[in-house]
Write a protein that holds these residues in place. Structure first.
Motif, short mmCIF file in Angstrom:
data_model
loop_
_atom_site.label_atom_id
_atom_site.label_comp_id
_atom_site.label_asym_id
_atom_site.label_seq_id
_atom_site.Cartn_x
_atom_site.Cartn_y
_atom_site.Cartn_z
N HIS A 22 27.21 41.24 20.43
CA HIS A 22 26.58 42.55 20.33
C HIS A 22 25.08 42.49 20.57
O HIS A 22 24.38 43.48 20.38
N GLN A 42 24.57 47.40 12.45
CA GLN A 42 25.24 48.34 13.36
C GLN A 42 26.27 49.19 12.60
O GLN A 42 26.38 50.39 12.83
N ALA A 57 23.18 41.55 12.27
CA ALA A 57 23.16 42.61 13.29
C ALA A 57 24.44 43.45 13.22
O ALA A 57 24.38 44.68 13.35
N PHE A 99 19.11 43.37 17.25
CA PHE A 99 18.31 44.56 17.03
C PHE A 99 16.93 44.15 16.56
O PHE A 99 16.79 43.29 15.69
N TYR A 121 13.90 40.75 13.67
CA TYR A 121 14.96 40.69 14.67
C TYR A 121 16.25 40.32 13.96
O TYR A 121 16.31 39.33 13.23
N GLN A 166 17.63 47.75 20.82
CA GLN A 166 18.79 46.89 20.91
C GLN A 166 18.61 45.95 22.09
O GLN A 166 18.31 46.38 23.20
N HIS A 167 18.78 44.66 21.84
CA HIS A 167 18.70 43.64 22.87
C HIS A 167 20.13 43.22 23.19
O HIS A 167 20.87 42.81 22.30
N MET A 168 20.53 43.35 24.43
CA MET A 168 21.88 42.99 24.83
C MET A 168 21.94 41.51 25.17
O MET A 168 20.98 40.95 25.68
N LEU A 187 16.70 52.67 20.62
CA LEU A 187 17.73 53.43 19.92
C LEU A 187 17.15 54.50 19.01
O LEU A 187 17.78 55.52 18.76
#
Length: 81
Positions: free
Chosen positions: A22, A47, A43, A25, A37, A14-16, A4
Motif C-alpha cells: 500500500h 488507512q 500505514a 503515508f 512517514y 500517499q506514497h505508492m 490526500l
C-alpha cells in the motif's frame, strides 16, 4: 505521491510503492513543522482509520484530531530544499 488531505494544520500525502503493497503515508504537522512517514502495519492501521472517518462524514476538526494522534510520534523537522 498523491495529496490526500490539506488543511490549515495538516497535510497528508500517499506514497505508492516504497516496497510495501500500500506504499506509505507522510503526515506533516504544519503547526509544529514536524513530519512522520508511516509504512507497513502502521500505514495499514492509518488507512483503516481514515476509511472509518470517511464513512462517518466528519468535519475538518475531527480529521485534524485524528491526525494529531499520529503526529505526536513525529520527530523529523520539515526541511525544504
Amino acid at each position: 505521491m498523491h495529496m490526500l488531505y490539506n488543511s490549515e494544520n495538516f497535510a497528508v500525502m500517499q506514497h505508492m510503492g516504497d516496497g510495501h503493497p500500500h506504499g506509505g503515508f507522510e503526515i506533516v504537522d504544519k503547526t509544529s513543522r514536524r513530519e512522520i512517514y508511516l509504512a507497513g502495519l502502521l500505514a495499514e492501521h492509518f488507512q483503516a482509520g481514515v476509511e472509518r472517518l470517511i464513512g462517518d462524514e466528519v468535519d475538518e476538526m475531527h480529521i485534524d484530531d485524528f491526525l494529531s494522534a499520529y503526529t505526536t510520534l513525529a520527530h523529523h523537522p520539515v526541511v525544504l530544499h
